[in-house]
Scaffold this active site. Structure first.
Site, PDB file in Angstrom:
ATOM      1  N   SER A 517       1.314  -1.055  -0.105  1.00 38.90           N
ATOM      2  CA  SER A 517       0.023  -0.197  -0.111  1.00 38.90           C
ATOM      3  C   SER A 517       0.625   1.315   0.181  1.00 38.90           C
ATOM      4  CB  SER A 517      -0.945  -0.191   0.586  1.00 38.90           C
ATOM      5  OG  SER A 517      -0.258  -0.120   2.380  1.00 38.90           O
ATOM      6  N   HIS A 518       2.045   0.927   0.309  1.00 40.01           N
ATOM      7  CA  HIS A 518       2.755   2.443  -0.228  1.00 40.01           C
ATOM      8  C   HIS A 518       3.080   3.178  -1.325  1.00 40.01           C
ATOM      9  CE1 HIS A 518       4.022  -1.093   3.553  1.00 40.01           C
ATOM     10  NE2 HIS A 518       3.420  -0.370   3.614  1.00 40.01           N
ATOM     11  N   VAL A 519       3.164   4.283  -1.752  1.00 37.09           N
ATOM     12  CA  VAL A 519       3.211   4.678  -2.629  1.00 37.09           C
ATOM     13  C   VAL A 519       3.296   6.220  -2.800  1.00 37.09           C
ATOM     14  CG1 VAL A 519       1.333   3.791  -4.207  1.00 37.09           C
ATOM     15  CG2 VAL A 519       0.852   6.000  -2.321  1.00 37.09           C
TER      16      VAL A 519
END
Length: 591
Positions: A517-519
């Site tokens: 979920s890491h942008v």
């Protein structure tokens, strides 16, 4: 009805980790701060009481704590020329929907990024030269170094009560810690968590292979602790309900337990909940911000004037808000000019999946960040000469899943799919399944960017944010390399069935199970206004009283989770506002 609130010294958009950390710093300095939060209020004792059992169906399956796509979503395409479509179901971007933001329900891995991660361009050019970069890759330094940020990493860990084992303190290596980490001035505030059985098997195998295993630093508190703000935190009980859940035990660091109880007592702080900011307001010449416009829960339009505007929302929402407000120049993929939406990155995940025979891994005893990792292949900790890529991954035995619904589909090969045989296979698989995750770096590419969608709009009639992203060749090469390392370690652990995967070998989708979920990026910090939206203090180059906080500032993604790096850069910026900006309002970096 339109209305205008009394003017504040500072308005902060979003009250997650970065927003609450900034609010605490500025209110302690005497400023009048108003925070505007889209989600509702959540209080630890009443929202997540220990008298109520956590519920996997409502949490992990129905995801009730998250922001629903009907509230706001994004459109996605893999490349220019395709029609982007909205993500209408829950996806891998797990946005918060409450005071505390995603910091309420996060898994809790609490990393300082490597010195390399803050200066990747300088490091790669010095060690390898430009020939190491694949075509189209964007690589740039942050304008701030690990050494600049070290005191702020330390401060954030002491607010959060981070648990872990230090690897390098004042330049001296410490037994049991990460030998590749940047030097620290102090150990972790609380001791590392106890290893799971899978973590032990991983550590033993990695050691036999000549690697350097260490416990992953965690938001789960390792011992009773009073944090830097005087709040008492309790040790973790390994209940397994961490990711997508709030912690009523006061054992997982979050804004809700580490900052807000202090912040809410200050008379110069106000939080306005269930209100969505739709625009940053500016003077007619667009040289100063004057406040924000928001829509409240009754549909009324409000204005919050302020001398300083700070946006501290999710990575993608920070970018969208600047685009909707017409602030700074949008990135144009055809010319490569412009900055807002540029340098967008994701994360490159690789996996090793395995089943043992007659083990008792007891996965129900876990936390969101119960893991043992090696950094031997992370960042630039190994020689990349001849490999054709830069970066790598932290490779970890991750014990973060043991809930029965989520484990029901994890069966050994050849297992019956129904009936008594399925039940027996599930019982055996539950105790014998383990995973190794390679959480990989991601570097921006010219063809990866964010802009406003020309077709789809939100409930206020404003364009949705459009994501144009697919894994680039650097991602694919590094992903395969790390996958093979995961499989190597899994075999050394003694598993009877081993498989591997690299998500970068297929087109990006927001619905890939177990994806990150890491942008990062979109409003990046840097040293050159031609390639960054803001300077080294996260201050907008064009509007000096506008600061944008969060992972949107990072022009690359590390082989780590971003939360502690977000906390450190927030504290760095807060110090610059207090010590520099307030004494002489205006640009903190002169061109």
């Amino acid at each position: 009805m339109n209305y205008k609130r009394p003017k504040a010294d500072v308005v902060i958009i979003g009250l997650g980790w970065s927003g609450s950390t900034m609010a605490e710093e500025l209110t302690r300095a005497g400023l009048k701060v108003v925070a505007i939060e889209r989600g509702a209020w959540r209080d630890t004792s009443t929202s997540f009481p220990t008298t109520r059992d956590p519920d996997e169906l409502s949490g992990s399956v129905r995801k009730e704590i998250l922001q629903a796509p009907v509230t706001e979503t994004y459109t996605v395409r893999n490349k220019v020329g395709q029609t982007a479509l909205p993500m209408r179901k829950y996806h891998n971007l797990t946005l918060g929907n409450n005071v505390g933001g995603a910091g309420t329900h996060w898994a809790g891995a609490s990393w300082r990024w490597l010195p390399f991660d803050h200066q990747p361009y300088s490091h790669v050019m010095q060690r390898y030269g430009a020939g190491q970069l694949v075509d189209g890759l964007i690589l740039q330094d942050w304008g701030v170094t690990y050494d600049d940020l070290e005191p702020f990493y330390d401060r954030f860990e002491k607010i959060a009560g981070t648990s872990g084992t230090a690897g390098v303190v004042n330049g001296q290596r410490q037994p049991g810690g990460n030998p590749f980490e940047g030097s620290r001035t102090a150990p972790y505030p609380t001791p590392a968590l106890e290893r799971s059985r899978a973590n032990v098997l991983f550590a033993e195998a990695a050691t036999r292979l000549g690697y350097h295993p260490f416990p992953v630093p965690s938001a789960m508190i390792g011992a009773p602790y009073k944090n830097a703000l005087g709040l008492n935190l309790a040790p973790c009980t390994y209940c397994g309900y961490c990711q997508l859940y709030g912690c009523g035990n006061w054992s997982k660091s979050s804004p809700n337990i580490c900052i807000l109880p202090v912040l809410m007592q200050r008379p110069n702080f106000t939080v306005v909940t269930e209100c969505e900011v739709i625009r940053i307001n500016t003077t007619p010449d667009r040289k100063m911000a004057t406040g924000v416009t928001f829509v409240d829960s009754d549909g009324n339009i409000g204005e919050q004037p302020a001398d300083i505007v700070i946006t501290a929302t999710f990575t993608l929402d920070n970018t969208r808000l600047l685009l909707l407000s017409g602030i700074s120049t949008p990135y144009d993929v055809a010319s490569g000019q412009g900055v807002v939406g540029r340098a967008f990155t994701f994360q490159t995940l690789s996996w090793g999946f395995m089943f043992f025979e007659n083990e008792y891994l007891n996965p129900f005893m876990n936390t969101g960040a119960l893991a043992t990792q090696i950094d031997d292949f992370n960042g630039d900790n190994f020689d990349h000469t001849g490999l054709g890529f830069i970066g790598g991954a932290g490779i970890q035995s991750l014990s973060n899943q043991g809930l029965p619904i989520g484990m029901a589909g994890l069966l050994p090969q050849g297992s019956p799919q129904w009936g008594k045989g399925w039940k027996q296979a599930f019982q055996k698989g539950y105790q014998n399944y383990a995973q190794i995750q390679g959480q990989g770096t991601s570097f921006a590419h010219r063809e990866q960017f964010l802009d406003l969608d020309p077709t789809y709009k939100d409930r206020f009639g404003q364009p949705l944010l459009r994501i144009t992203f697919d894994y680039n060749e650097n991602d694919r090469r590094s992903g395969r390399f790390i996958r093979d390392k995961c499989v190597e370690i899994a075999r050394e652990m003694g598993a009877t069935q081993v498989g591997g995967d690299s998500f970068a070998d297929r087109p990006y989708s927001g619905y890939t199970p177990w994806d990150s979920s890491h942008v990062q990026g979109g409003v990046v910090m840097g040293e050159d206004p031609r390639t960054s939206v803001q300077n080294r203090y996260q201050q907008n180059w064009d509007i000096p009283n506008l600061f944008v906080l969060g992972a949107s500032s990072f022009p690359n993604n590390a082989g780590y989770n971003p939360t502690v790096a977000v906390g450190a850069t927030t504290l760095w910026t807060a110090t610059a506002i207090k010590d520099l900006y307030l004494k002489n309002p205006g640009p903190l970096v002169r061109l």
